[in-house]
Design an enzyme around this catalytic site. Structure first.
Site, short mmCIF file in Angstrom:
data_model
loop_
_atom_site.label_atom_id
_atom_site.label_comp_id
_atom_site.label_asym_id
_atom_site.label_seq_id
_atom_site.Cartn_x
_atom_site.Cartn_y
_atom_site.Cartn_z
N SER A 200 0.86 -1.18 0.00
CA SER A 200 0.00 0.00 0.00
C SER A 200 0.90 1.23 0.00
O SER A 200 2.05 1.17 0.44
CB SER A 200 -0.86 0.00 1.27
OG SER A 200 -1.53 1.24 1.40
N TYR B 151 -2.33 -0.12 10.44
CA TYR B 151 -2.39 -0.55 9.03
C TYR B 151 -1.08 -0.19 8.32
O TYR B 151 -0.49 -1.02 7.62
CB TYR B 151 -3.57 0.11 8.33
CG TYR B 151 -3.70 -0.26 6.87
CD1 TYR B 151 -4.01 -1.56 6.50
CD2 TYR B 151 -3.51 0.69 5.86
CE1 TYR B 151 -4.12 -1.92 5.15
CE2 TYR B 151 -3.62 0.35 4.52
CZ TYR B 151 -3.93 -0.95 4.17
OH TYR B 151 -4.04 -1.30 2.84
P1 NDP Z 1 -11.64 -5.74 -0.10
O1 NDP Z 1 -12.16 -5.55 1.28
O2 NDP Z 1 -12.57 -5.57 -1.25
O3 NDP Z 1 -10.94 -7.18 -0.23
C1 NDP Z 1 -10.22 -7.77 0.80
C2 NDP Z 1 -10.13 -9.25 0.54
O4 NDP Z 1 -9.32 -9.86 1.56
C3 NDP Z 1 -11.48 -9.93 0.54
O5 NDP Z 1 -11.55 -10.85 -0.51
C4 NDP Z 1 -11.50 -10.65 1.88
O6 NDP Z 1 -12.26 -11.85 1.78
C5 NDP Z 1 -10.01 -10.97 2.04
N1 NDP Z 1 -9.67 -11.28 3.42
C6 NDP Z 1 -9.64 -10.44 4.49
N2 NDP Z 1 -9.33 -11.12 5.61
C7 NDP Z 1 -9.16 -12.42 5.24
C8 NDP Z 1 -8.84 -13.60 5.95
N3 NDP Z 1 -8.62 -13.59 7.27
N4 NDP Z 1 -8.75 -14.76 5.27
C9 NDP Z 1 -8.98 -14.78 3.94
N5 NDP Z 1 -9.25 -13.70 3.19
C10 NDP Z 1 -9.36 -12.52 3.85
O7 NDP Z 1 -10.42 -4.71 -0.21
P2 NDP Z 1 -9.29 -4.50 -1.34
O8 NDP Z 1 -9.56 -5.28 -2.55
O9 NDP Z 1 -9.10 -3.05 -1.45
O10 NDP Z 1 -8.03 -5.10 -0.57
C11 NDP Z 1 -7.10 -5.99 -1.18
C12 NDP Z 1 -5.70 -5.61 -0.72
O11 NDP Z 1 -5.38 -4.33 -1.24
C13 NDP Z 1 -5.52 -5.55 0.78
O12 NDP Z 1 -4.29 -6.15 1.14
C14 NDP Z 1 -5.50 -4.06 1.07
O13 NDP Z 1 -4.78 -3.77 2.23
C15 NDP Z 1 -4.80 -3.56 -0.18
N6 NDP Z 1 -4.98 -2.14 -0.48
C16 NDP Z 1 -6.23 -1.60 -0.67
C17 NDP Z 1 -6.36 -0.24 -0.92
C18 NDP Z 1 -7.69 0.40 -1.15
O14 NDP Z 1 -7.78 1.66 -1.14
N7 NDP Z 1 -8.77 -0.32 -1.34
C19 NDP Z 1 -5.18 0.64 -1.02
C20 NDP Z 1 -3.93 -0.04 -0.82
C21 NDP Z 1 -3.85 -1.37 -0.56
P3 NDP Z 1 -13.25 -12.46 2.88
O15 NDP Z 1 -13.79 -11.32 3.70
O16 NDP Z 1 -14.30 -13.15 2.06
O17 NDP Z 1 -12.41 -13.41 3.66
#
Ligand code: NDP
Length: 253
Positions: free
Chosen positions: A136, A148
């Protein structure tokens, strides 16, 4: 591509049930990969599987032993996308429940290391493989989201250090550092509806999950003698850094 042109490629994408992970799994499938899509929400994964042909795996990445067993059961992986992640932004660090701090580090950092640990021996053995870590901008520049940012800072150093450890093995490491992306991230990060809508509504034209997936596809598609170390992408209307001034009321001292 990571391997030779005609060999089938296998990818493992964590956090594939929404946002960047779902978009990346979809893109990888379209490029011909066998994609193992991992997350906790079974209904979302089933929908993704029926739309794209991904292989769904309902799993919590904090269950480290299950994560290792899954990685071993699917055999050699060509591309691991360590994407599962979250933030808990209900409060500043000073007021955050300890449990939220542990969840943040377990999900964003420890699980990424465990997944890499599980797939790397076969990658090294085969002299081919690619670890893509979703970091990030918060891991590179200060943001007022201490836990975070710390977890993503760890992902940044994990990526840099892995690259060094893996030199001479043929295994590639890429870190993707997005700024604001339009996903469900803030729905998870903030529980208070008012605070959520303030934080979520950036008011700018945000990067989309598909655009981040495009960056990932670029990194995994270049010839194997090229390693894309890091890609930063954020909305044109967002930037980083700058100093802040905020007066303290010391009148009661
Ligand atoms: P979302 O919330 O849309 O997606 C997050 C994903 O992570 C979901 O599929 C969720 O699935 C999964 N997840 C979370 N916890 C677990 C767990 N314990 N086990 C398995 N899967 C898990 O957010 P983003 O797509 O934005 O996030 C994806 C990545 O991008 C993350 O690492 C985030 O930190 C990073 N990011 C996002 C930014 C943004 O502005 N959106 C900016 C910079 C980085 P489920 O809940 O079904 O388990």
């Amino acid at each position: 591509m990571t391997g030779s042109k005609h060999e089938p490629q296998v990818a493992l994408v964590t956090g594939a049930s929404s946002g960047i992970g779902a978009a990346t799994a979809t893109r990888l499938r379209a490029a011909g990969y066998t994609v193992h899509a991992l997350a906790r929400r079974a209904d979302r994964l089933e929908a993704l599987a029926s739309n794209t042909g991904c292989v769904p795996h309902v799993l919590d990445v904090r269950e480290h032993q299950q994560l290792v067993e899954l990685a071993e059961s699917i055999g050699p992986v060509d591309v691991l996308v360590n994407n599962a992640g979250l933030a808990r932004m209900d409060a500043r660090l000073a007021d955050t429940p300890i449990e939220d701090l542990v969840t943040t580090v377990d999900t964003n950092v420890t699980a990424a290391m465990v997944a890499a640990r599980a797939v790397l021996p076969a990658m090294i053995e085969r002299k081919r493989g690619h670890i893509v870590n979703i970091g990030s901008m918060a891991g590179l520049y200060p943001v007022a989201a201490a836990s975070y940012g710390a977890s993503k800072g760890a992902v940044h150093l994990l990526s840099l250090n892995l690259r060094l450890e893996l030199t001479g093995t043929g295994v590639r490491v890429t870190e993707i550092n997005p700024g604001r992306v339009s996903t469900e991230f803030y729905d998870v990060a903030v529980t208070d509806p008012e605070r959520r809508s303030t934080l979520k509504d950036s008011g700018v034209d945000e990067v989309t999950a598909d655009e981040v997936a495009d960056a990932i596809m670029y990194a995994v598609s270049v010839p194997r003698h090229v390693n894309i170390n890091r890609i930063e992408l954020q909305p044109t209307e967002q930037t980083y850094g700058g100093s802040q001034f905020d007066q303290v009321d010391w009148s009661d001292q």
